[in-house]
Design an enzyme around this catalytic site. Structure first.
Site, short mmCIF file in Angstrom:
data_model
loop_
_atom_site.label_atom_id
_atom_site.label_comp_id
_atom_site.label_asym_id
_atom_site.label_seq_id
_atom_site.Cartn_x
_atom_site.Cartn_y
_atom_site.Cartn_z
N ASP A 31 7.77 -58.92 -4.92
CA ASP A 31 7.32 -57.40 -4.36
C ASP A 31 6.08 -57.03 -4.32
O ASP A 31 5.69 -55.66 -4.34
CB ASP A 31 8.33 -56.35 -5.18
CG ASP A 31 9.63 -56.74 -5.37
OD1 ASP A 31 10.23 -57.16 -4.36
OD2 ASP A 31 10.09 -56.85 -6.64
N ALA A 59 -3.17 -50.43 -2.06
CA ALA A 59 -4.06 -49.88 -2.90
C ALA A 59 -4.00 -48.21 -2.96
O ALA A 59 -4.64 -47.58 -3.78
CB ALA A 59 -5.51 -50.21 -2.04
N GLY A 119 13.36 -59.73 -0.45
CA GLY A 119 13.23 -58.73 0.38
C GLY A 119 12.03 -58.19 1.06
O GLY A 119 11.12 -57.75 0.23
N HIS A 120 11.76 -58.68 2.17
CA HIS A 120 10.55 -58.38 2.91
C HIS A 120 10.61 -57.18 3.85
O HIS A 120 11.47 -57.37 4.83
CB HIS A 120 9.92 -59.63 3.70
CG HIS A 120 9.68 -60.71 2.74
ND1 HIS A 120 9.21 -62.00 3.02
CD2 HIS A 120 9.50 -60.99 1.44
CE1 HIS A 120 9.04 -62.66 2.03
NE2 HIS A 120 9.34 -62.14 1.15
N THR A 121 9.97 -56.33 3.52
CA THR A 121 10.01 -54.87 4.55
C THR A 121 8.92 -54.98 5.51
O THR A 121 7.73 -55.24 5.03
CB THR A 121 10.09 -53.63 3.62
OG1 THR A 121 10.88 -53.95 2.55
CG2 THR A 121 10.26 -52.44 4.33
#
Length: 418
Positions: free
Chosen positions: A13, A328, A40-42
């Site tokens: 994540d 960041a 899960g890649h958004t």
């Protein structure tokens, strides 16, 4: 031609999907070679959100291709669902995806088995219950189905009959698998994938293409969830380091870039060691700011400060030679920000654990930094520069928002510091 591997350097994540999607515009083939639909890649494209659990994160508006290599375990139904979502916005895009015929399959009974095993454990692992562990378990036990088995109906039935006989005897009274249902499910999903235009091939067949084109290897989860190097037993069931590229018949060299994706703080899903974890109001604040809810399960992610001892360990285990720092911007507005610079283990200060079991005994040692209201302030640069120096690895890119274009090379980022 030099290769690029992008891997998670924490517990998953970290924002790999967005980073891969950014770099995919500079590459011809995007390869996933480990894991399954537990990842899960958004991705955000033109203000629309796409969540991939299986598909490699190709660039939608180029002709890049995606290759699902044999180190994965593929849930056919999930793959079809993801392709249909993309087809609605990008007709014909399914033809840009290739699947290695030697890849193993996650079957419906694997999900049932996953839940059953988790419920029987004295200390649950906290799996996603997507059937990943049982599918890899069956692969090792030589009792799973591969894509190549779907090309011959008769041989497929024989294979399924043998597997079902074993499973039904092992789980008698707990679960029951039907041969006809399983065979029909497999053939139906396979037919749907063929009609969508997915190409079924092998790493050997496309060897020249992989060798001579720009290839990006997309990691799943993070190094700390690696079956061999992670915080066992609270790990996934596959290799999450850069070495998973070998499943596509590729050996990465010192000339290749192994890019570790590092979140400006840390998160983890499920059980297991997490030395810098925050609790109560502190955790709720960071979780909300970072939208730290699982893309696969929707569960609250555990959150904490960035951990340099853990990152030194990860860098060593996967030979990371470049870092992308993500999210960041999430720490914007904090008065003070902490960095774990090492551990106290059995009364001794250490810069890095030597073995994964050391994480069980680790007590974090912190250094505190003044916060910032915007990542383009000098205080964030001080934070980033300190981390880079401590890890002895360049932070070559900074991601400061969810959109694909919200990422900069470090030199450009520094030029924008106010």
């Amino acid at each position: 031609m030099n290769k690029l591997a992008i891997i998670g350097a924490q517990w998953g994540d970290e924002g790999k999907g967005k980073v891969v999607n950014y770099f995919s515009q500079f590459n011809d083939i995007i390869v996933r070679s480990s894991g399954g639909a537990n990842a899960g890649h958004t991705i955000y494209f033109k203000d629309k959100k796409y969540v991939h659990h299986l598909l490699p994160s190709i660039t939608f508006d180029t002709d890049s291709k995606g290759f699902l290599a044999k180190g994965m375990v593929i849930e056919l139904e999930q793959m079809i669902e993801e392709l249909k979502v993309l087809e609605a916005d990008f007709p014909g895009i399914s033809k840009r995806f290739m699947v290695d015929v030697e890849t193993f399959i996650v079957l419906p009974y694997h999900k049932e088995e996953d839940g059953l095993l988790e419920s029987m454990r004295k200390n649950p692992i906290g799996t996603t219950k997507r059937g990943i562990g049982p599918a890899y378990q069956d692969k090792a036990a030589r009792q799973n189905v591969r894509i190549i088995d779907l090309f011959d109906d008769e041989l497929l039935r024989e294979r399924v009959e043998e597997i079902v006989y074993l499973k039904n005897n092992i789980y008698e009274g707990k679960m029951h698998i039907d041969v006809d249902e399983t065979v029909n499910y497999l053939l139906d999903k396979f037919d749907q994938l063929l009609k969508l235009g997915v190409t079924f091939t092998s790493a050997s067949e496309i060897e020249d293409e992989i060798k001579n084109k720009r290839v990006l290897f997309e990691g799943a989860q993070g190094i700390m969830l690696d079956l061999d190097s992670g915080t066992y037993p609270y790990v996934t069931s596959s290799t999450t380091t850069a070495y998973s590229a070998s499943c596509a018949d590729v050996t990465l060299t010192d000339d290749d870039t192994i890019m570790g994706v590092v979140k400006a703080y840390t998160s983890r899903v499920g059980e297991g060691e997490f030395p810098t974890e925050l609790f109560d109001e502190e955790a709720d604040k960071l979780r909300k700011l970072g939208n730290e809810f699982g893309a696969t399960t929707g569960r609250n992610r555990r959150v904490g400060w960035i951990d340099l001892a853990q990152l030194r360990y990860a860098i060593k285990k996967s030979k990371i030679n470049s870092i992308v720092m993500t999210k960041a911007d999430v720490l914007n507005g904090y008065d003070k920000v902490k960095v774990c610079v090492g551990y106290e283990i059995d009364g001794v200060e250490q810069k890095m654990p030597f073995i994964s079991n050391d994480f069980k005994k680790a007590k974090p040692i912190y250094k505190e930094f003044d916060g910032w209201n915007d990542v383009f302030e000098v205080n964030f640069l001080k934070y980033m520069t300190f981390i880079e120096k401590e890890l002895d690895t360049e932070i070559s890119y900074v991601s400061y928002g969810p959109k694909t274009e919200e990422i900069m090379e470090k030199r450009d980022f520094i030029m924008n510091i106010k």
